[in-house]
Motif scaffolding. Sequence first.
Motif, PDB file in Angstrom:
ATOM      1  N   ALA A 162      62.021  52.639  28.107  1.00  0.00           N
ATOM      2  CA  ALA A 162      62.239  52.109  26.759  1.00  0.00           C
ATOM      3  C   ALA A 162      60.881  51.967  26.063  1.00  0.00           C
ATOM      4  O   ALA A 162      59.837  52.084  26.697  1.00  0.00           O
ATOM      5  CB  ALA A 162      62.929  50.759  26.869  1.00  0.00           C
ATOM      6  N   ASP A 163      60.902  51.722  24.765  1.00  0.00           N
ATOM      7  CA  ASP A 163      59.642  51.611  24.011  1.00  0.00           C
ATOM      8  C   ASP A 163      58.751  50.507  24.581  1.00  0.00           C
ATOM      9  O   ASP A 163      59.216  49.378  24.813  1.00  0.00           O
ATOM     10  CB  ASP A 163      59.945  51.321  22.537  1.00  0.00           C
ATOM     11  CG  ASP A 163      60.530  52.542  21.841  1.00  0.00           C
ATOM     12  OD1 ASP A 163      60.548  53.624  22.453  1.00  0.00           O
ATOM     13  OD2 ASP A 163      60.959  52.403  20.679  1.00  0.00           O
ATOM     14  N   ASN A 164      57.487  50.834  24.801  1.00  0.00           N
ATOM     15  CA  ASN A 164      56.540  49.853  25.340  1.00  0.00           C
ATOM     16  C   ASN A 164      55.128  50.289  24.978  1.00  0.00           C
ATOM     17  O   ASN A 164      54.879  51.465  24.685  1.00  0.00           O
ATOM     18  CB  ASN A 164      56.707  49.767  26.868  1.00  0.00           C
ATOM     19  CG  ASN A 164      56.294  51.053  27.556  1.00  0.00           C
ATOM     20  OD1 ASN A 164      55.113  51.259  27.831  1.00  0.00           O
ATOM     21  ND2 ASN A 164      57.237  51.956  27.801  1.00  0.00           N
ATOM     22  N   GLY A 185      53.551  59.357  24.031  1.00  0.00           N
ATOM     23  CA  GLY A 185      53.514  58.131  24.834  1.00  0.00           C
ATOM     24  C   GLY A 185      54.654  58.105  25.841  1.00  0.00           C
ATOM     25  O   GLY A 185      54.447  57.798  27.023  1.00  0.00           O
ATOM     26  N   HIS A 186      55.855  58.467  25.402  1.00  0.00           N
ATOM     27  CA  HIS A 186      57.007  58.446  26.329  1.00  0.00           C
ATOM     28  C   HIS A 186      56.747  59.317  27.556  1.00  0.00           C
ATOM     29  O   HIS A 186      57.109  58.951  28.678  1.00  0.00           O
ATOM     30  CB  HIS A 186      58.274  58.915  25.619  1.00  0.00           C
ATOM     31  CG  HIS A 186      58.991  57.797  24.903  1.00  0.00           C
ATOM     32  ND1 HIS A 186      59.378  56.637  25.543  1.00  0.00           N
ATOM     33  CD2 HIS A 186      59.395  57.666  23.617  1.00  0.00           C
ATOM     34  CE1 HIS A 186      59.988  55.840  24.678  1.00  0.00           C
ATOM     35  NE2 HIS A 186      60.011  56.436  23.501  1.00  0.00           N
ATOM     36  N   ILE A 187      56.130  60.479  27.369  1.00  0.00           N
ATOM     37  CA  ILE A 187      55.828  61.369  28.506  1.00  0.00           C
ATOM     38  C   ILE A 187      54.743  60.736  29.382  1.00  0.00           C
ATOM     39  O   ILE A 187      54.822  60.741  30.616  1.00  0.00           O
ATOM     40  CB  ILE A 187      55.339  62.750  27.991  1.00  0.00           C
ATOM     41  CG1 ILE A 187      56.428  63.451  27.194  1.00  0.00           C
ATOM     42  CG2 ILE A 187      54.846  63.640  29.145  1.00  0.00           C
ATOM     43  CD1 ILE A 187      57.644  63.826  27.984  1.00  0.00           C
ATOM     44  N   ASN A 227      50.600  59.287  19.093  1.00  0.00           N
ATOM     45  CA  ASN A 227      51.948  59.754  18.790  1.00  0.00           C
ATOM     46  C   ASN A 227      52.919  59.096  19.794  1.00  0.00           C
ATOM     47  O   ASN A 227      52.790  59.293  21.004  1.00  0.00           O
ATOM     48  CB  ASN A 227      51.961  61.291  18.924  1.00  0.00           C
ATOM     49  CG  ASN A 227      53.321  61.898  18.632  1.00  0.00           C
ATOM     50  OD1 ASN A 227      54.358  61.285  18.897  1.00  0.00           O
ATOM     51  ND2 ASN A 227      53.319  63.105  18.100  1.00  0.00           N
ATOM     52  N   HIS A 228      53.850  58.348  19.285  1.00  0.00           N
ATOM     53  CA  HIS A 228      54.822  57.621  20.106  1.00  0.00           C
ATOM     54  C   HIS A 228      55.530  58.549  21.115  1.00  0.00           C
ATOM     55  O   HIS A 228      55.778  58.162  22.266  1.00  0.00           O
ATOM     56  CB  HIS A 228      55.847  56.993  19.150  1.00  0.00           C
ATOM     57  CG  HIS A 228      56.982  56.309  19.815  1.00  0.00           C
ATOM     58  ND1 HIS A 228      56.936  54.997  20.216  1.00  0.00           N
ATOM     59  CD2 HIS A 228      58.211  56.755  20.169  1.00  0.00           C
ATOM     60  CE1 HIS A 228      58.080  54.673  20.767  1.00  0.00           C
ATOM     61  NE2 HIS A 228      58.875  55.717  20.762  1.00  0.00           N
ATOM     62  N   LEU A 229      55.836  59.766  20.669  1.00  0.00           N
ATOM     63  CA  LEU A 229      56.614  60.685  21.517  1.00  0.00           C
ATOM     64  C   LEU A 229      55.811  61.114  22.741  1.00  0.00           C
ATOM     65  O   LEU A 229      56.337  61.175  23.853  1.00  0.00           O
ATOM     66  CB  LEU A 229      57.050  61.905  20.697  1.00  0.00           C
ATOM     67  CG  LEU A 229      57.923  61.540  19.502  1.00  0.00           C
ATOM     68  CD1 LEU A 229      58.192  62.753  18.638  1.00  0.00           C
ATOM     69  CD2 LEU A 229      59.237  60.946  19.985  1.00  0.00           C
ATOM     70  N   ILE A 270      63.712  61.983  25.808  1.00  0.00           N
ATOM     71  CA  ILE A 270      65.131  61.773  25.501  1.00  0.00           C
ATOM     72  C   ILE A 270      65.330  60.290  25.195  1.00  0.00           C
ATOM     73  O   ILE A 270      65.235  59.439  26.066  1.00  0.00           O
ATOM     74  CB  ILE A 270      66.020  62.346  26.646  1.00  0.00           C
ATOM     75  CG1 ILE A 270      67.492  62.180  26.325  1.00  0.00           C
ATOM     76  CG2 ILE A 270      65.675  61.804  28.016  1.00  0.00           C
ATOM     77  CD1 ILE A 270      68.398  63.125  27.085  1.00  0.00           C
ATOM     78  N   SER A 271      65.534  60.027  23.890  1.00  0.00           N
ATOM     79  CA  SER A 271      65.573  58.620  23.467  1.00  0.00           C
ATOM     80  C   SER A 271      66.598  58.421  22.353  1.00  0.00           C
ATOM     81  O   SER A 271      67.398  59.319  22.075  1.00  0.00           O
ATOM     82  CB  SER A 271      64.181  58.207  22.971  1.00  0.00           C
ATOM     83  OG  SER A 271      63.934  58.795  21.723  1.00  0.00           O
ATOM     84  N   GLY A 272      66.532  57.253  21.724  1.00  0.00           N
ATOM     85  CA  GLY A 272      67.456  56.965  20.631  1.00  0.00           C
ATOM     86  C   GLY A 272      67.107  57.764  19.381  1.00  0.00           C
ATOM     87  O   GLY A 272      67.952  57.990  18.523  1.00  0.00           O
TER      88      GLY A 272
END
Length: 355
Positions: A325-327, A133-135, A129-131, A159-161
């Motif tokens: 940012a997305d990575n 991933g951000h954490i 899950n991309h979200l 908190i993203s786009g």
Amino acid sequence: MRLLAIETSCDETSAAVVEKLDSNVLLHSNITASSANMHAQTGGIIPENAAREQLRAILPVITEALLKSEKITVKDQNEAFALSNKIIAEKIDSIAVTVGPGLIGSLLVGVETAKTLSFIHNKPLYQINHLLGHIYANFLVENETDNKRIEFPFIGLIISGGHTDLLFFKSHTEYKWLGGTRDDAAGEALDKIGRMLDISYPAGQEIEKRALVATDKNLSFQSPLIHDHSYDFSFSGLKTEVMRYVKKTTLNPDTIKSICYATQNAAMKVVVKKTLQALNEFDTHTLLVGGGVAANNYLRESLSHEAMKQKMNLKLFIPPAYLCADNAAMIGARAASSEQALYWESAKALPELYF
Ligand code: KG4
Ligand code: ZN
């Protein structure tokens, strides 16, 4: 365990090689190609254009990430492809890929590539899950000797786009969604307000820069849902308030700076308030922030400042800007903390995936 991770949920094509350590995840390489410049010309993302750019970039990006992880440089592209296959076969234990949420065309490029590599090389596939991933970008370290001590339980702020969400994590596998945006995400609102001010897409960073040098700080906009005790957010009202103000104002560099200042204040104030509320309610001082807007210094300072005011000993984790940012490294980091990889047959792109 060494993983090859792939992320293609939106307008970034990214591949990374990471390695699971005891409590952190070591970053060997992280290569990202972005089509953001192309979307700047259309004032936002056209999904078909993003998917086409994903197709163009995916194999060169994966190849570069694999070669870099082994510190190999080659001039010839065919040699690079052959060597990267050898690296997957000999050095990579598992593959991880973002399955959602995101744009269907973009996601499909990453998912189908990952499935193919998993099938050809007979490697397990983590479907991420991309979200989350951000954490999990917060678990990444650049050196084996770095030791980040992130202890459970913690609060996660994404908190993203595309997203504004608060989560409570009891462990890697037990987590609970507390609330999120009812309409626009924080970054999305900043990008749309940027367009009203003739700031090119994505506007978040430029808004931050202009807010920093604003001289007139008297203007203020309302922080949406600030008095509501839920963990819900709403940013479309802020956008409308700014639009009304812009219509009756002569835009010049100074008025733009003060609008940026007031916009950033209004958006971040509610985020900071609800995040601290969550930390208090769930009785933890550990906060992990992720997503493109987490690169905002004003947010970082406001969180620390407000926590200090409340005498909270905040343990704040925010990744460096390139990992906000997305990575793909963050996708690998989440996979390294996940329970089990699945077989490639079950992987599918899930544009609407949530928690
Ligand atoms: O996480 P991300 O790269 O992509 C999504 O998954 O959405 O986030 C991109 C968002 C954009 O809305 C951009 O304007 C915002 O992050 N952003 C910022 C800053 N840098 C990027 N917002 C505020 N301040 C920044 N410094
Ligand atoms: Zn993202």
